[in-house]
Design an enzyme around this catalytic site. Structure first.
Site, PDB file in Angstrom:
ATOM      1  N   ARG A   1      12.881   4.098   8.021  1.00 42.82           N
ATOM      2  CA  ARG A   1      12.910   3.011   7.046  1.00 42.82           C
ATOM      3  C   ARG A   1      14.169   3.106   6.208  1.00 42.82           C
ATOM      4  NH1 ARG A   1       7.933   2.145   8.287  1.00 42.82           N
ATOM      5  NH2 ARG A   1       7.836   0.070   7.400  1.00 42.82           N
TER       6      ARG A   1
ATOM      7  N   ARG B   1      -4.572  17.456   7.848  1.00 45.57           N
ATOM      8  CA  ARG B   1      -3.147  17.230   8.073  1.00 45.57           C
ATOM      9  C   ARG B   1      -2.470  16.506   6.904  1.00 45.57           C
ATOM     10  NH1 ARG B   1      -4.502  12.722  12.162  1.00 45.57           N
ATOM     11  NH2 ARG B   1      -3.965  10.895  10.928  1.00 45.57           N
TER      12      ARG B   1
ATOM     13  N   ASN C   1       7.815   4.144   0.946  1.00 40.63           N
ATOM     14  CA  ASN C   1       9.246   3.850   0.959  1.00 40.63           C
ATOM     15  C   ASN C   1       9.830   3.439  -0.392  1.00 40.63           C
ATOM     16  OD1 ASN C   1      11.591   3.870   2.453  1.00 40.63           O
ATOM     17  ND2 ASN C   1      11.499   1.663   2.842  1.00 40.63           N
TER      18      ASN C   1
ATOM     19  N   PRO D   1       0.761  -1.244   0.000  1.00 38.41           N
ATOM     20  CA  PRO D   1       0.000   0.000   0.000  1.00 38.41           C
ATOM     21  C   PRO D   1       0.795   1.300   0.000  1.00 38.41           C
ATOM     22  CG  PRO D   1      -0.060  -0.992   2.199  1.00 38.41           C
ATOM     23  CD  PRO D   1       0.889  -1.760   1.371  1.00 38.41           C
ATOM     24  N   GLU D   2       1.078   1.860  -1.141  1.00 45.01           N
ATOM     25  CA  GLU D   2       1.411   3.278  -1.231  1.00 45.01           C
ATOM     26  C   GLU D   2       0.192   3.911  -1.904  1.00 45.01           C
ATOM     27  OE1 GLU D   2       5.431   4.414  -2.271  1.00 45.01           O
ATOM     28  OE2 GLU D   2       6.254   2.561  -1.497  1.00 45.01           O
TER      29      GLU D   2
ATOM     30  N   LYS E   1      -2.866   7.911   1.584  1.00 44.39           N
ATOM     31  CA  LYS E   1      -3.044   6.501   1.911  1.00 44.39           C
ATOM     32  C   LYS E   1      -4.339   6.256   2.688  1.00 44.39           C
ATOM     33  CE  LYS E   1       1.987   6.219   1.974  1.00 44.39           C
ATOM     34  NZ  LYS E   1       3.178   6.236   2.845  1.00 44.39           N
TER      35      LYS E   1
END
Length: 267
Positions: A254, A122, A163, A2-3, A52
DNA sequence: CTATGATGGAAAC
DNA sequence: TTTCCCTCATAGC
């Protein structure tokens, strides 16, 4: 998985199969029983994706269902009626033809509208949304002393990058992850944005991350490219361009991957 | 069988 | 800055 591309693709697929239909909702695992009971029998009106995050809107229920997959979350598609639940199913949504099973999400909650607004507030611009404020992205980067490798992972700066895309974008632009944001000029940052739009759209289409130049790998259709041929640097050991070793180190919790000779570090 | 890691992020220090 | 939570495929014994 999941990106941002995964989330927008899910919004599309879920809308196609469940949108406008009455849904049988349940929580076989039990951790979302109350919420599922509130949704059971309602009509799914629409789904909004930002970064996301997914927000499901329902008839007769002012509270959207908020889903964030986190690192482990997954939706699995099944035919309706679905087989017996297997594993930890937080939410099962049964539509007339298709069922979606949700497991492992970081968030699966009915949110008061004000709480949903807080989440939207946000989140930074999302390259997959038409309403994205590109100037805000450019500003945040060019004014920051934080490293670009950290900034790209910050969902307030750009929503939806994870990532894999982070390492890949910086390699493609020849920028070392440790370069402070303010060492980049506005045109370069705009180029990162344009790349993210192009790449995430491609990710939605293929339903996977493939950053390599189609001309280089002979892309024909979704899934045609071998796993080993899809990326430039992420988790690789040698650089496809210069054949030198790929360096990796931790940044924003990460591992980021970079070619120390193809990607220039500025200061 | 157990151990490990993974494309994320919030909460706790 | 570190810890913790979510799940499950896969590696290794």
């Amino acid at each position: 998985m999941p990106e941002g591309h995964t989330i927008h693709r899910l919004a599309r697929d879920l809308t196609k199969h469940l949108g406008g239909h009455q849904i049988q909702a349940s929580s076989p695992q039990g951790r979302f029983s109350e919420g599922a009971a509130q949704l059971d029998g309602r009509t799914l009106e629409s789904i909004d994706a930002w970064g996301k995050h997914l927000f499901f809107e329902w008839s007769g229920e002012p509270r959207p269902l908020h889903v964030h997959l986190g690192l482990f979350g997954r939706f699995r598609r099944k035919p309706s009626p679905p087989p017996e639940p297997r594993g930890a199913l937080r939410l099962r949504m049964i539509g007339p033809e298709v069922t979606f099973d949700l497991s492992g999400p970081t968030a699966c909650d009915l949110l008061e509208p004000a709480a949903a607004d807080k989440i939207y507030a946000r989140l930074g611009p999302d390259p997959l949304r038409d309403d994205a404020d590109v100037d805000r992205f450019v500003d945040r980067i060019t004014k920051s002393r934080a490293a670009i490798g950290t900034l790209l992972m910050n969902q307030q700066v750009i929503a939806g990058i994870g990532n894999v895309y982070r390492s890949e974008f910086l390699f493609l632009r020849g920028i070392h992850p440790r370069s402070p944001g303010r060492t980049l000029d506005a045109d370069e940052v705009r180029a990162i944005w344009d790349l993210s739009v192009e790449q995430l759209q491609r990710g939605v289409k293929l339903n996977r991350i493939v950053t390599r130049d189609p001309a280089e790998v002979g892309e024909r259709a979704a899934g045609r490219i071998k796993k080993a041929d899809r990326l430039y640097v992420y988790k690789r050991r040698t650089c496809r361009t210069c054949d030198g070793p790929i360096d990796w180190f931790e940044m924003a919790n990460r591992n980021v991957y970079a070619c120390p000779s193809c990607q220039v570090e500025r200061s």
